[in-house]
Design a protein around this motif. Structure first.
Motif, PDB file in Angstrom:
ATOM      1  N   GLY A  18       0.693  -1.319  -0.009  1.00 51.53           N
ATOM      2  CA  GLY A  18      -0.073  -0.020   0.018  1.00 51.53           C
ATOM      3  C   GLY A  18       0.767   1.304   0.131  1.00 51.53           C
ATOM      4  O   GLY A  18       0.216   2.342   0.110  1.00 51.53           O
ATOM      5  N   ARG A  41       1.171   7.086   0.237  1.00 53.22           N
ATOM      6  CA  ARG A  41       0.464   5.749   0.884  1.00 53.22           C
ATOM      7  C   ARG A  41      -0.888   5.871   0.718  1.00 53.22           C
ATOM      8  O   ARG A  41      -1.548   6.602   0.796  1.00 53.22           O
ATOM      9  N   LEU A  42      -1.735   4.610   0.541  1.00 55.61           N
ATOM     10  CA  LEU A  42      -3.050   4.253   0.086  1.00 55.61           C
ATOM     11  C   LEU A  42      -3.732   4.382   1.643  1.00 55.61           C
ATOM     12  O   LEU A  42      -3.502   3.573   2.296  1.00 55.61           O
ATOM     13  N   PRO A  44      -6.758   3.411   3.819  1.00 54.70           N
ATOM     14  CA  PRO A  44      -7.512   2.199   3.784  1.00 54.70           C
ATOM     15  C   PRO A  44      -8.897   2.574   3.575  1.00 54.70           C
ATOM     16  O   PRO A  44      -9.799   1.683   2.951  1.00 54.70           O
ATOM     17  N   ASP A  48      -8.359   1.753  -4.385  1.00 54.59           N
ATOM     18  CA  ASP A  48      -6.924   1.592  -4.595  1.00 54.59           C
ATOM     19  C   ASP A  48      -6.755   1.836  -6.277  1.00 54.59           C
ATOM     20  O   ASP A  48      -7.382   1.069  -7.190  1.00 54.59           O
TER      21      ASP A  48
END
Length: 89
Positions: A18, A41-42, A44, A48
């Motif tokens: 991620g 940073r992905l 949550p 995506d």
């Protein structure tokens, strides 16, 4: 005719767990190579979309590279003139 110079920036992008990491490499002529690094940073909660992480990480790597290049130029001006220099973007 004026002299033309070409500097090339190579960007390497990697993704793991991620996080996207981009590294921008610049070899400016015959001087020392410079490298800029950027991360994304992905979240949550977000969908995506890998290309977005790439864009953010690359933008941050290029920004880091630009700041390092400006610092190098500032140091070179100071060394050349013997006086403090304050270059800004």
């Amino acid at each position: 005719m004026d002299a033309v110079k070409t500097w090339t920036v190579r960007i390497d992008i990697g993704e793991h767990d991620g996080r996207t990491r981009a590294v921008a490499h610049l070899q400016p002529g015959e001087t020392a190579a410079l490298t800029g690094i950027g991360f994304a940073r992905l979240d949550p909660a977000d969908r995506d979309v890998p290309v977005i992480g790439d864009e953010i990480a690359v933008a941050r790597a290029l920004s880091d590279l630009a700041h390092r290049l400006l610092r190098t130029a500032t140091d070179d001006v100071e060394q050349s003139t013997g006086e403090a220099a304050h270059l800004v973007m």
